[in-house]
Design a protein around this motif. Structure first.
Motif, PDB file in Angstrom:
ATOM      1  N   MET A  17      19.069  39.551  23.113  1.00 35.05           N
ATOM      2  CA  MET A  17      17.953  40.286  22.522  1.00 35.05           C
ATOM      3  C   MET A  17      16.792  40.354  23.525  1.00 35.05           C
ATOM      4  O   MET A  17      16.024  41.294  23.561  1.00 35.05           O
ATOM      5  N   THR A  18      16.701  39.303  24.324  1.00 33.11           N
ATOM      6  CA  THR A  18      15.716  39.242  25.405  1.00 33.11           C
ATOM      7  C   THR A  18      16.444  38.823  26.669  1.00 33.11           C
ATOM      8  O   THR A  18      17.114  37.776  26.681  1.00 33.11           O
ATOM      9  N   CYS A  19      16.351  39.628  27.721  1.00 34.73           N
ATOM     10  CA  CYS A  19      17.039  39.335  28.986  1.00 34.73           C
ATOM     11  C   CYS A  19      16.037  39.396  30.136  1.00 34.73           C
ATOM     12  O   CYS A  19      15.245  40.345  30.225  1.00 34.73           O
ATOM     13  N   GLU A  20      16.095  38.399  30.987  1.00 33.97           N
ATOM     14  CA  GLU A  20      15.205  38.344  32.141  1.00 33.97           C
ATOM     15  C   GLU A  20      16.025  38.373  33.430  1.00 33.97           C
ATOM     16  O   GLU A  20      17.166  37.895  33.470  1.00 33.97           O
ATOM     17  N   ASP A  21      15.425  38.927  34.470  1.00 33.53           N
ATOM     18  CA  ASP A  21      16.108  39.036  35.753  1.00 33.53           C
ATOM     19  C   ASP A  21      16.418  37.651  36.321  1.00 33.53           C
ATOM     20  O   ASP A  21      15.581  36.743  36.263  1.00 33.53           O
ATOM     21  N   VAL A  22      17.634  37.489  36.846  1.00 32.69           N
ATOM     22  CA  VAL A  22      18.036  36.241  37.502  1.00 32.69           C
ATOM     23  C   VAL A  22      17.810  36.386  39.003  1.00 32.69           C
ATOM     24  O   VAL A  22      18.262  37.355  39.614  1.00 32.69           O
TER      25      VAL A  22
END
Length: 370
Positions: A219-224
């Motif tokens: 639902m929430t994705c952040e850059d790795v």
């Protein structure tokens, strides 16, 4: 001659103000409490005519309300009049049951019109106050008895008085007897992170998975930052990892060439030629390096020229026909860019390398404005 003084007229009496009446007498006066009050005239208290039943309100059909020094009469609901006389609304032909202005329980109670009002009585098989009626008979819970026809596992059965309802569960659509899976991904009713996550439809629901290069719950994705967490596949020590949004890139360090995952240096190339028993100068080696191992040169002022001749040997100093080597640079028979490139003689040939501040193939060199 004796003249009587009117204490009342001269306001020299001590009668209760506003609630008693002063009456002058010969040589004195009297005080009598007004209607609606009781006392000795000097002190008067309000009489509650409603309580002592001295009012004249219509009996049973009106309500008496005490006021200071008096009372009021108001006809009860279902009656009209001045309070002393009240008549039933039936005389006006108002039938609450017929006009549907009653509050009897619909379908389960019976309304009966009365003089000025109505009554509600629960029907046979029901009990209650007439405004609310419940069934007396024992209701069969079809849901509990599993006699309903709701679709199994994908719908919910809810018991009602004498029946039941079927409603499709979340993630399904239909009439409850037939329910089909709803593809939340296709209908865009999912809550997966836009652009950074992938929605996968499942039976009755869906899942959200962060795309490669991102982390989170879907639902929430952040850059790795693959470079920082060391999950990149860049060549160790010979390439530089640079994080990008959702990915990363590998670039060979200066002095190395390759795709970033594999980088080779000049020393490695010289070792290859050594093992091949081929003797070349550092300049020729650098040209080979630029030509075959890297799309772009390791240094700004280099551009890949055509590959040099491969017919060199350790023992000879002659060209391919066995003739004496000609120094094309000294004899000015080379085709290197004039003033902007340096010609270097080799056995049987020559090389052209753009000078510092220029780039190209050595035959043509342009100013390196970068």
């Amino acid at each position: 001659m004796f003249i009587d003084a009117d204490e009342c007229g001269l306001s020299k009496d001590n009668c209760a103000e506003n609630t008693a009446t002063c009456t002058n007498t010969e040589g004195s006066f009297t005080c009598i409490c007004n209607d609606g009050y009781s006392g000795d005239g000097l002190t008067c208290q309000d009489v509650d005519e409603c309580t002592v039943d001295t009012d004249n309100c219509a009996e049973n059909t009106a309500t008496c309300t005490n006021t200071v020094g008096s009372f009021t009469c108001i006809c009860n609901d279902g009656y009209y009049g001045d309070g002393m006389t009240c008549q039933g609304l039936f005389e006006l032909h108002v039938d609450e049951c017929a006009s549907n202005t009653d509050n009897c329980a619909e379908n389960t109670a019976t309304c009966t019109n009365t003089v000025g009002s109505f009554t509600c009585i629960c029907n046979d098989g029901y009990y209650g106050d007439g405004m609310t009626c419940q069934v007396i008979l024992i209701d069969v819970d079809e849901c509990a008895a599993d006699t309903d026809n709701c679709v199994e596992n994908t719908a919910t059965c809810t018991n009602t008085v004498g029946s039941f309802t079927c409603i499709c569960n979340d993630g399904y659509s239909g009439d409850g007897m037939n329910c089909q899976d709803t593809d939340e991904c296709a209908s865009s009713t999912d809550n997966c992170a836009e652009n950074t996550a992938t929605c996968n439809n499942t039976v009755g629901s869906f899942t959200c998975s962060c795309n490669d290069g991102y982390s989170g719950d879907g639902m929430t994705c952040e850059d790795v930052d693959e470079c920082a967490v060391d999950t990149d596949n860049c060549a160790e020590k010979t390439a530089t990892c640079t994080n990008t949004v959702g990915s990363f890139k590998c670039i060979c360090n200066d002095g190395y060439s390759g795709d970033g995952m594999t980088c080779q240096g000049l020393i490695e190339l010289r070792l290859i030629f050594f093992l091949m028993d081929v003797d070349v100068t550092i300049e020729v080696l650098n040209q080979w390096f630029l030509t075959f191992f890297r799309p772009a040169p390791p240094f700004k002022n280099y551009r890949a020229p055509a590959p040099p001749s491969t017919s060199y040997c350790k023992e000879c100093n002659k060209d391919n026909e066995g003739e004496r080597n000609v120094d094309e640079c000294a004899s000015s028979t080379d085709n290197c860019a004039e003033n902007t490139a340096t010609c270097t003689n080799t056995v049987g040939s020559f090389t052209c390398i753009c000078n510092d501040g220029y780039y190209g193939d050595g035959m043509t060199c342009q100013d390196d404005v970068a």
